[in-house]
Each structure stands twice: as C-alpha cells, then as structure tokens.
Design an enzyme around this catalytic site. Structure first.
Site, PDB file in Angstrom:
ATOM      1  N   HIS A  27      12.288  -7.644   1.659  1.00 19.80           N
ATOM      2  CA  HIS A  27      12.452  -8.544   2.663  1.00 19.80           C
ATOM      3  C   HIS A  27      11.878  -9.926   2.884  1.00 19.80           C
ATOM      4  CE1 HIS A  27      12.926  -9.387   6.878  1.00 19.80           C
ATOM      5  NE2 HIS A  27      11.935  -8.629   7.504  1.00 19.80           N
ATOM      6  N   ASP A  41      15.556 -18.880   1.767  1.00 18.44           N
ATOM      7  CA  ASP A  41      14.322 -18.573   1.004  1.00 18.44           C
ATOM      8  C   ASP A  41      14.630 -19.324  -0.285  1.00 18.44           C
ATOM      9  OD1 ASP A  41      12.889 -17.328   3.154  1.00 18.44           O
ATOM     10  OD2 ASP A  41      13.838 -15.401   2.612  1.00 18.44           O
ATOM     11  N   HIS A  72      22.842 -12.226   0.747  1.00 12.87           N
ATOM     12  CA  HIS A  72      21.825 -12.034   2.025  1.00 12.87           C
ATOM     13  C   HIS A  72      22.762 -10.632   2.563  1.00 12.87           C
ATOM     14  CE1 HIS A  72      20.477 -12.063   6.086  1.00 12.87           C
ATOM     15  NE2 HIS A  72      19.636 -12.996   5.716  1.00 12.87           N
TER      16      HIS A  72
END
Length: 382
Positions: free
Chosen positions: A227, A319, A266
């Site tokens: 996560h 990210d 994702h």
C-alpha cells in the site's frame, strides 16, 4: 459450516475488487480517464492553486472556505501543534523501531490524552481530526530527532503546515520551493477514496470505535509495502540504476523476469495517475536547483522505457516521483511512508465521518471450502 445457506450462485470478488460497499460525497476517481476530484474540484486546480490548509478544510467541511474561515481554520491547526511529554517518552522508549511502527504506537497513545476521545459526535470527531492533522507531522519529526540523539524541535507559528513540517523535521527553515513542493505533495496525498488504509479506518469506525482507534488501524494498513511502500522502493530503484543510460536495460531485465517496475501501475488507474504530473514538475525543478539532475533524468528514462506497457494500463503513479522529492530534501528513506501518512490524516478523518453518518457494521462473508463435516476423535484415539 458455510456462512451462507443460499442456493444462489456465489461470486467471489478477491480483494473486494469492483465491489461498491457504500456511497461517498468526498472523492471521485475515474481510473480510465485518469481523473481525481475532491468534493468536485479537480486535483489539478487544487495542486496548482490551493494550499494544504484550504484543501484540508474542503475535505472536512465540504466547501472551499472564505478568507475568514480559512484564517480561523489555520489558527485551529496551529493551536493543535502540541504533543504531551508522555508521548515523547513513549517515542524514546521505542526509538529504534521503524518510523511507521513508532507512529502507529504514538497515535494510539494520543487517545489517552485527547479530551474528546470517547465522543463520536461530528463536532468532536472534527476537532480530533484537526488535532491529529497537526500532531502526526510532529510525531514523525520528533522521532527523527530522538533517534538521532536530539531533542524534538518546537513548531514555528509563523510557518504554514507543510513548511512547519519540514522545519521540525530538518531543524532549519525550508526554502520557498521546497515548502511549496511539500505542500503540493500533501494535497495530492490528502484523500484517495476507499484505498486499503481508508477502508480499514471505516471498518474500525463501523464498530463504533473512536477516531484514534480508526486512525491507528489506518496507519497500520499503510505500513504494508503493498500500500504505502512505493516511494521508498522507487528511490532504491533509482539508486540501483545509477545512470539514465542504464534505465532501458533495467526495465528489460525486470520484465523478462516478470518482476514489477516500482512506481508503475495502480489498482484503480488505467491511465497515468493524475497526481503524478505535479510531482514530476517538482522533481525536475528541484533536482536541477540542487545540482543533481541525474535523478530526474533516471526517472524520465524509466518512463520512456516503460512506454510500450502503457497501453496495458501500466502507467506511472504519484509515488514514482514523490520518493525523489523526499530524497532531494535530505529525508531518510524510512520516513517516506510516514510523510504519506502525514498528508492523509484529513482523508482518513472524513472517511470515518462518512462511515459514522450512516453507520453499518462492515461484515463481508467468506465462502468456506475446507473439510466436510467430520466427527471429533478423542486425543487418545488419534
């Protein structure tokens, strides 16, 4: 015995993929188009024109604030920049643990000192959410100083939320570009629908537990690398590649071994993560300003090498760039996920508020496929 006696066809949705368990007025995600909106406002407008304080107000209260309302909210956030000494003592006791484990423990312990802890009304939950929004960055920064043998830094009331976080973390006032980039980072991470940590918070809130309990569980869920760990892993990948010329060969080797390339793909987005563009611009600017352009160049080379996979929905996510931003700011890798948590507190809070508004115990079923009914055999006869 099975948990259901129905003869209807049962479909298993592993990971609850594609299952809508409730309605929400907070976060709209269009994974195919690559769109994200908070309370109807595009993430692009918020990242380019808003501040974390304003976005936080929007998430918690449903509308953008007036100038006076934002000023009052800013006063609330700054007044909440306080942590009991007993919490710092706990941090000292477990200072050698991973920062996410320290954060989880400290958030749980804060419940013992919050005057509203047992009050689950909307007003009290909002007050607790504001306090935690300010306290979580303080806990992260305090642990960083304590584990390095220093005393925690005191907050600077003259600084905004993101700039104060960097100040408390680093011990010196950040430049305007660094502060603004951290502000944007927090906006981008503030809320993202029913992800694993938000869903965990809602499951806990569904039992009528308090906000601190739900927040503790959310931090625990975020600590898992599936996560929250992408930013940390991307920076390690960039360091392993070392030079932009090696990026294509790295991708080729990873794909040949059927291994994931960190920062791509994702669970929701099939197009590029809409948050990524704002961190990409920040990385490019910051890496050049700090005289280390190779980090941006490595990421750009990786994106180029991964283009053939974009048509399969494997696109860059937020990210991918965030870790390099933190690295260029001199932040330790094991703090990357806690920084994610610092920005997500208002999102977790509003998810809990929505759960409490029309609460129902979240209790899905599992389809039993174990042994058939059998007789108990006494231990001497086995």
């Amino acid at each position: 015995m099975s948990e259901t006696t129905t003869t209807e066809k049962i479909e298993i949705h592993r990971g609850l993929k594609g299952v809508y368990f409730d309605r929400s007025q907070v976060c709209a995600i269009d994974g195919r188009a690559g769109e994200l909106r908070y309370r109807g406002y595009s993430i692009h407008d918020l990242a380019e024109r808003s501040t974390f304080e304003e976005t936080c107000y929007l998430l918690l209260h449903g509308e953008l604030p007036s100038r006076d309302a934002l000023a009052r909210f800013d006063v609330e956030l700054k007044a909440a920049r306080t942590v009991p000494d007993a919490i710092y003592d706990i941090v000292r006791t477990i200072k050698d643990a991973h920062p996410m484990d320290v954060l989880r423990t400290a958030v749980s312990a804060l419940a013992a000192f919050d005057p509203d802890v047992a009050d689950n009304s909307v007003a009290a939950t909002l007050r607790k959410g504001v306090r935690l929004t300010s306290q979580v960055p303080m806990l992260i920064a305090a642990h960083e100083h304590i584990r390095k043998g220093r005393e925690p830094a005191r907050p600077d009331p003259a600084l905004g939320h993101a700039a104060n976080f960097l100040y408390m973390l680093k011990g010196s006032r950040p430049g305007g570009d660094a502060a603004r980039l951290m502000d944007v980072d927090m906006i981008l991470h503030a809320e993202h629908g029913s992800n694993a940590s938000a869903f965990t918070a809602r499951v806990v809130a569904g039992t009528e537990a308090d906000l601190h309990a739900a927040m503790t569980a959310a931090v625990a869920a975020l600590s898992g690398p599936a996560h929250g760990g992408a930013a940390e892993n991307v920076m390690r990948m960039a360091q392993e590649i070392g030079d932009p010329s090696q990026a294509a060969e790295y991708v080729k080797r990873k794909r040949a071994n059927k291994e994931a390339v960190m920062g791509f793909g994702h669970r929701v987005y099939r197009a590029e993560d809409p948050r990524a563009r704002h961190m990409r611009a920040g990385v490019e600017q910051l890496s050049r300003a700090m005289g280390e352009p190779k980090w941006y160049q490595i990421l750009a080379a990786l994106v180029d090498a991964m283009k053939p996979y974009a048509r399969h929905g494997v696109n860059v996510n937020v990210d991918f760039y965030a870790g390099v931003v933190y690295f260029l700011n001199g932040i330790a890798e094991d703090l990357f996920v806690p920084i994610f948590a610092a920005g997500r507190v208002p999102g977790w809070t509003v998810q809990v508020l929505e759960q409490m508004e029309n609460n129902i115990l979240i209790r899905p079923l599992t389809l039993y496929n174990g042994a058939e009914a059998r007789d108990y055999v006494p231990i001497d006869a086995r």
